[in-house]
Scaffold this active site. Structure first.
Site, PDB file in Angstrom:
ATOM      1  N   VAL A 236     -15.665  12.870   8.067  1.00 20.68           N
ATOM      2  CA  VAL A 236     -17.184  13.298   8.934  1.00 20.68           C
ATOM      3  C   VAL A 236     -17.003  14.533   9.687  1.00 20.68           C
ATOM      4  O   VAL A 236     -15.893  14.705  10.438  1.00 20.68           O
ATOM      5  CB  VAL A 236     -17.346  12.035   9.774  1.00 20.68           C
ATOM      6  CG1 VAL A 236     -16.472  11.685  10.691  1.00 20.68           C
ATOM      7  CG2 VAL A 236     -18.925  12.331  10.186  1.00 20.68           C
ATOM      8  N   ASP A 237     -17.910  15.248   9.722  1.00 21.18           N
ATOM      9  CA  ASP A 237     -18.120  16.389  10.747  1.00 21.18           C
ATOM     10  C   ASP A 237     -18.348  15.868  11.919  1.00 21.18           C
ATOM     11  O   ASP A 237     -19.238  14.953  12.005  1.00 21.18           O
ATOM     12  CB  ASP A 237     -18.973  17.472  10.079  1.00 21.18           C
ATOM     13  CG  ASP A 237     -18.823  18.628  10.814  1.00 21.18           C
ATOM     14  OD1 ASP A 237     -18.144  18.988  11.722  1.00 21.18           O
ATOM     15  OD2 ASP A 237     -19.584  19.706  10.426  1.00 21.18           O
ATOM     16  N   LYS A 238     -18.018  16.749  12.959  1.00 22.42           N
ATOM     17  CA  LYS A 238     -18.358  16.099  14.292  1.00 22.42           C
ATOM     18  C   LYS A 238     -19.747  16.396  14.641  1.00 22.42           C
ATOM     19  O   LYS A 238     -20.657  15.650  14.999  1.00 22.42           O
ATOM     20  CB  LYS A 238     -17.246  16.663  15.403  1.00 22.42           C
ATOM     21  CG  LYS A 238     -17.814  16.456  16.970  1.00 22.42           C
ATOM     22  CD  LYS A 238     -16.980  17.114  17.713  1.00 22.42           C
ATOM     23  CE  LYS A 238     -17.027  18.901  17.692  1.00 22.42           C
ATOM     24  NZ  LYS A 238     -18.478  19.245  17.961  1.00 22.42           N
TER      25      LYS A 238
ATOM     26  N   THR B  32     -18.731  13.824   4.410  1.00 17.50           N
ATOM     27  CA  THR B  32     -20.148  14.409   4.887  1.00 17.50           C
ATOM     28  C   THR B  32     -20.261  15.832   4.743  1.00 17.50           C
ATOM     29  O   THR B  32     -19.094  16.306   5.156  1.00 17.50           O
ATOM     30  CB  THR B  32     -20.489  14.002   6.201  1.00 17.50           C
ATOM     31  OG1 THR B  32     -19.586  14.547   7.052  1.00 17.50           O
ATOM     32  CG2 THR B  32     -20.534  12.392   6.426  1.00 17.50           C
TER      33      THR B  32
END
Length: 845
Positions: free
Chosen positions: A319-321, A581
C-alpha cells in the site's frame, strides 16, 4: 481569434484540414456554449462505441441444456417415453425444465448485477465550455469541444492539439507499437496520455473516430470463467464420466445376471441422476456475483469475477502511504525560507497546478500572513517561456518565465534533487532541517530558482525528455514547504484486523524515510531498522538476497515505479498472493503484476479501467473489508460444495448398496430428481447470502491454489453420507425384512432424504463453529428456501396428482415422528464431527 482560424493557418497541417472541416465552425477560445453543445450532440449522437450485445434470452436458456447431466436426463426421458412409462417421462422432462429455469434465472440475475456494477464509475473529462472549465461525461463530448489532456488520461475522441507540453501518447491500441509517441498535431480516441499535458479540440466522436471504424475488434469480451469455476466444471465432468461408466457397468452386469431390462435401466438412470450435483456451477457464479455486490456496499468496486475469488487468498497488501493510510488532503502548513517572498513566488510559478501540492501552494499563498500574494495575478504577470511538467522520473516541475524583462527558471520538487544542483554554501543547514521535519512526519517539497544564467535557446533545441536540470546551471535553493496529510482514524483498527488475519502489510512510498516512518509509528507500526529499506538500497539487491530483504521489510521509502514492480515480483516468487495499490500510469507495471491491482478513487481513468478493484473511498480499511468478504465468498463456495456433494454421495451409496445387496431400489429416479433439483437447489442458492463467519479473519490466508474440498470438507461429506446411509439403509433393510409395501418404504426413504437435506443445510452455515455458537436463523433467504422446500415436500404427499407422479403415499403419524427423530440424530452426529475438527485456537480468539 477563432480556433478554426488558428487551425486553418497552422503550418503543421499539410493540405486542407479536412480532419476538422464542419466540426469547429462555432468554436472560439471560450469553447462551445451549452446550447451549441446540445445541438451538436443531437446532430452527431453520443460519443460511444457499440458494445457487444449480451446473450439473448433464447441463447442463455439454451446454455442451461449444455451439461452432461441434462444430456443424461433427456436421454433417459426419451427412453422412458419409448417404454411408455409416461409418468417417469413427465417428471424427467419437468426436472429438465426446472433446472433450465433456475439456471437461466440465476445467470440472468448475475449478468444484470455485473452490468450494473460496470456503470458505477462514469468517466469524465475536463472541457472548456462557455469560457469555464467543467467536467463532462465522455459520452456527451461533441465535435468542437475543447478538452484538457493530462497524464494517465485516455483520449476521449479524435482531435487536434492546440497546446502541447511534452505530451507523449501510447498508441499501441491502434499501431501495436508499445513505445510512447510525442504528439504535436493529431491525437486519436482510445490512446493513452503517458506524459505531459495539452489542450485538444474534438474533431470526430463515436463511430466516426479512427478507433470507431475498427470497433468490432475492441468490443467488450465475455468474461472468462474463474479458476474455481473451471475447477468445479472439471469436477462435474469427471463425475459424469466416472458415474456414466458405473451406470453402464451396472446396466450390463444386471442384465447379464438376469435382471429385467426396464429395471436395470431405471437403476442406471437412478445412479446417473444421483451422482451429479446439478446446482454447483451456477451456485458458484451466484456466490461470486453476490459477493461483488457486498464488496461494493463497502465502497470498493470489484470489476471481475476472478478478482472476487482471488481476494480471499490475499496474503500481502502493498500500500502507498499517501491517500490510503492518510486522508490524501494535502495541506501546506509551513514555509521555511530566508527570502520568504521569493520562495512563495517560486512555488506559485514553478508548481504543477494539476497536482494537489500545486493547489496547496496557491491556497497557502492566498492565506499567508507573513507575505500574502495573489497567485493568479503573480502567474499572469510572468509570461511563460518554457516549462517541464512534473514526472516521477524527474521528481520536479520547472517553469521559465519573464517578468519586467527579467527571465528566471523556477523549480519545485524533491529537496534532495534540487539541492544536488544548488551551489549555495548553506546546504548543510537545509539537510538538517529536512532531517528534523521528516522525523516529525511531514512531507517536504523544495523550491529553487535560477536567474537568467542559462541559454534557453540552446536548451529548447533539445528534445524535452533529454533536458536535464543541470542544463540550467547552478540553482539557488530558496526554501522548504512542510505538507501535512492527516492519518485516517480507522486505519489503526484495520491494521489490527490484518495482524489477526495473518495479512502482511508493506508500505511502499516515494516519501522520505523519516517522514514515512513517523507516519507509520503514529498509526501503530513498531519498526526496527532491518524492516526499512530505501529505493537506492533496493536497487542493488538481486536473487535470494532480494527475496529475503523484501520478505522482512515493512517500509520501502523513496521508491520509483520499477522498484515497486521488483517488490511485487519478489513477493510472488515466494508464493505470496499480492494486492497492490496505485493511482496511475506510473504504477501500471506493478498493478498488472500483482494478483489484485487496486486503484484509489483519485487514480487516473486508464488505471480505473484496467484495475481489478477500485477503492471508491481510497481507504485502507476498505481493502481489509474487501479481503474479509473475499474469504467469505470462498467459504460460501465450500459450504455449497459440501452441501450438494454430501447429498449426491448419500444417494449414490444408497442406490449402489441396494444393487450389491440385491435389494429393490430404495429410491426411484423421479424421487432423486425431486431431492436434487427441487429440494436442494433453493437452499444451495440461499447459502450465497451467508454473511461470513467472524472467525474467518482470525485465521491465516489460504494457500495459493488451495482446493475447495480440504480435509475437513471431505470428512464432513463422508460423515454426512455414511451417517445418512447407515440410518436410511438400515431402515430400508429393516422395513423390507418386515414385508412392508415397497412403495411405502420408498416414500419414507424419499421423505427422510429430503428432510435431512433441508435440515443439515443449517449445519453447513459454518465449519468453524457449532450450531449453538452461531445465530442459526440470521439468513432470511435460507430460512425462506427451507420453508418453501418443506412446503413442496408436503404438497408432494398431500396432492393426489403429485403423489401419483412421484409414486409416494402417506406415511402416517408414526412415519412423520420417525422422520423428525432421524433429522435430529443426523444433525447431532454432524455437529459432533465438526466439534472435533474445529481449531480450538481460532474458536477461542
Amino acid at each position: 481569434m477563432y480556433i478554426r482560424e488558428k487551425l486553418l493557418s497552422s503550418k503543421k497541417l499539410a493540405g486542407p484540414p479536412s480532419f476538422l472541416i464542419c466540426y469547429t465552425e462555432f468554436v472560439n477560445e471560450s469553447g462551445l456554449t451549452a446550447q451549441e453543445a446540445a445541438n451538436l450532440l443531437e446532430k452527431h449522437g453520443p460519443n460511444t462505441l457499440p458494445e457487444e450485445k449480451g446473450k439473448s434470452v433464447f441463447s442463455l436458456a439454451l446454455d442451461q441444456l449444455k451439461s452432461p447431466l441434462i444430456y443424461i436426463l433427456i436421454f433417459a426421458g426419451l427412453i422412458t417415453l419409448a417404454l411408455k412409462s409416461y409418468s417417469d417421462s413427465i417428471v424427467i422432462f419437468l426436472a429438465v425444465a426446472v433446472n433450465t429455469f433456475l439456471g437461466f434465472y440465476q445467470e440472468k440475475k448475475v449478468d444484470n448485477a455485473l452490468a450494473a456494477l460496470k456503470k458505477v464509475i462514469p468517466f469524465k473529462v475536463k472541457v472548456i465550455r462557455g469560457g469555464k472549465e467543467e467536467e463532462v461525461e465522455v459520452q456527451n463530448l461533441v465535435p468542437g469541444d475543447l478538452v484538457r489532456l493530462s497524464t494517465g488520461q485516455k483520449i476521449p475522441a479524435d482531435g487536434l492539439l492546440l497546446k502541447s507540453n511534452e505530451l507523449s501518447v501510447d498508441e499501441s491500441i491502434l499501431t501495436g507499437e508499445s513505445l510512447p509517441v510525442v504528439k504535436k498535431t493529431k491525437v486519436f480516441s482510445g490512446t493513452v496520455v503517458v506524459g505531459g499535458h495539452g489542450l485538444m479540440v474534438v474533431a470526430k466522436t463515436g463511430l466516426q473516430t479512427k478507433v470507431g471504424k475498427i470497433a468490432k475488434a475492441l468490443q467488450t469480451t465475455v468474461e472468462e470463467a474463474t479458476p474455481l469455476q473451471n475447477q468445479l466444471s472439471r469436477l462435474a465432468k469427471t463425475l459424469s464420466i466416472l458415474f456414466g461408466a458405473l451406470c453402464l457397468l451396472i446396466f450390463i452386469w444386471g442384465v447379464s445376471a438376469g435382471g429385467g431390462l426396464v429395471e436395470m435401466f431405471e437403476l442406471a438412470v437412478a445412479v446417473a441422476v444421483s451422482s451429479i450435483p446439478e446446482g454447483l456451477t451456477i451456485s458458484l457464479t451466484v456466490i461470486l456475483a453476490v459477493g461483488m455486490q457486498k464488496i461494493f456496499k463497502r465502497k470498493a468496486l470489484v470489476r471481475k469475477l476472478v478478482s472476487a475469488e482471488t481476494l480471499g487468498a490475499t496474503s500481502v497488501i502493498c500500500v502507498d502511504k499517501t491517500g490510503t493510510l492518510t486522508e490524501g488532503r494535502v495541506r501546506v502548513t509551513r514555509l521555511e525560507a530566508d527570502n520568504y517572498a521569493l520562495a512563495l513566488k517560486a512555488a506559485v510559478l514553478g508548481a504543477d497546478l494539476s497536482s494537489p501540492e500545486g493547489q496547496g501552494f496557491w491556497e497557502f499563498a492566498r492565506g499567508s500572513k507573513k507575505n500574502k500574494i495573489d497567485p493568479q495575478k503573480t502567474r499572469d504577470r510572468a509570461k511563460k517561456l518554457f516549462s517541464l511538467p512534473f514526472s516521477s522520473e524527474r521528481k520536479y516541475s520547472l517553469r521559465v518565465a519573464r517578468e519586467d524583462k527579467v527571465s528566471a527558471a523556477y523549480v519545485v520538487g524533491a529537496p534532495e534533487v534540487l539541492l544536488a544542483h544548488c551551489c549555495s554554501e548553506d546546504q548543510q543547514k537545509w539537510k538538517i532541517l529536512i532531517e528534523k521535519a521528516s522525523r516529525q512526519g511531514y512531507r517536504l517539497i523544495g523550491v529553487a530558482y535560477q536567474p537568467k544564467r542559462f541559454d534557453l535557446k540552446k536548451i529548447k533545441r533539445k528534445k524535452k525528455r533529454n533536458i536535464k536540470l543541470g542544463d540550467f546551471g547552478c540553482l539557488d535553493f530558496l526554501g522548504l514547504f512542510e505538507l501535512d496529510d492527516p492519518v485516517r482514524p480507522e486505519v489503526k483498527k484495520a491494521l489490527r484486523d490484518c495482524q489477526r488475519a495473518g495479512l502482511k502489510v508493506k508500505v511502499i512510498t516515494g516519501d522520505y524515510l523519516q517522514t514515512a516512518r513517523a507516519v507509520l509509528e503514529r498509526i501503530g507500526f513498531k519498526l526496527q531498522d532491518r524492516q526499512i529499506l530505501e529505493g537506492e538500497e533496493l536497487k542493488a539487491l538481486k536473487g535470494e538476497e532480494l527475496k529475503k530483504a523484501v520478505s522482512q521489510t515493512v517500509l520501502f521509502a523513496r521508491t520509483d515505479p520499477f522498484q515497486k514492480l521488483k517488490i511485487v515480483e519478489a513477493l510472488k516468487e515466494q508464493g505470496e498472493v499480492v494486492a497492490m495499490t496505485g493511482d496511475g500510469v506510473n504504477d501500471a507495471l506493478a498493478l498488472k503484476k500483482a494478483d489484485i491491482g487496486i486503484v484509489v478513487a483519485q487514480g487516473t481513468q486508464v488505471a480505473k479501467e484496467t484495475a481489478d478493484m477500485v477503492l471508491l473511498d481510497s481507504n485502507f480499511a476498505t481493502i481489509v473489508a474487501a479481503i474479509a468478504q473475499g474469504r467469505a465468498i470462498f467459504e460460501n463456495i465450500r459450504k455449497v460444495a459440501v452441501y450438494l456433494l454430501a447429498d449426491s454421495f448419500t444417494e449414490v451409496v444408497l442406490v449402489v448398496g441396494s444393487f450389491l445387496w440385491k435389494l429393490p431400489l430404495p429410491l426411484l429416479p423421479v424421487q432423486i430428481l425431486w431431492v436434487n433439483l427441487i429440494g436442494d437447489s433453493l437452499p444451495s442458492f440461499a447459502l450465497a447470502f451467508e454473511k461470513g463467519d467472524d472467525s474467518l479473519m482470525k485465521q491465516p490466508p489460504r494457500a495459493r491454489g488451495a482446493p475447495i474440498l480440504d480435509k475437513e470438507a471431505k470428512t464432513i461429506i463422508f460423515i454426512i453420507g455414511i451417517v445418512t446411509d447407515f440410518l436410511l439403509f438400515g431402515l430400508f433393510w429393516f422395513f423390507n425384512q418386515r414385508g412392508l409395501d415397497i412403495n411405502y418404504i420408498r416414500s419414507f426413504i424419499f421423505a427422510a432424504l429430503a428432510v435431512d437435506s433441508l435440515l443439515y443445510v443449517f449445519a453447513c452455515k459454518t465449519f468453524k463453529k457449532n450450531l449453538w455458537q452461531i445465530r442459526i436463523f440470521n439468513n432470511s433467504c435460507l430460512n425462506l428456501a427451507v420453508l418453501f422446500g418443506f412446503f413442496l415436500l408436503f404438497i408432494t404427499f398431500a396432492l393426489p396428482p403429485l403423489s401419483a407422479l412421484f409414486k409416494v403415499q402417506p406415511l402416517g403419524a408414526g412415519g412423520v415422528e420417525l422422520l423428525i427423530v432421524l433429522g435430529i440424530i443426523e444433525i447431532g452426529l454432524i455437529e459432533l464431527v465438526k466439534f472435533f475438527f474445529i481449531d480450538k485456537q481460532i474458536a477461542e480468539k
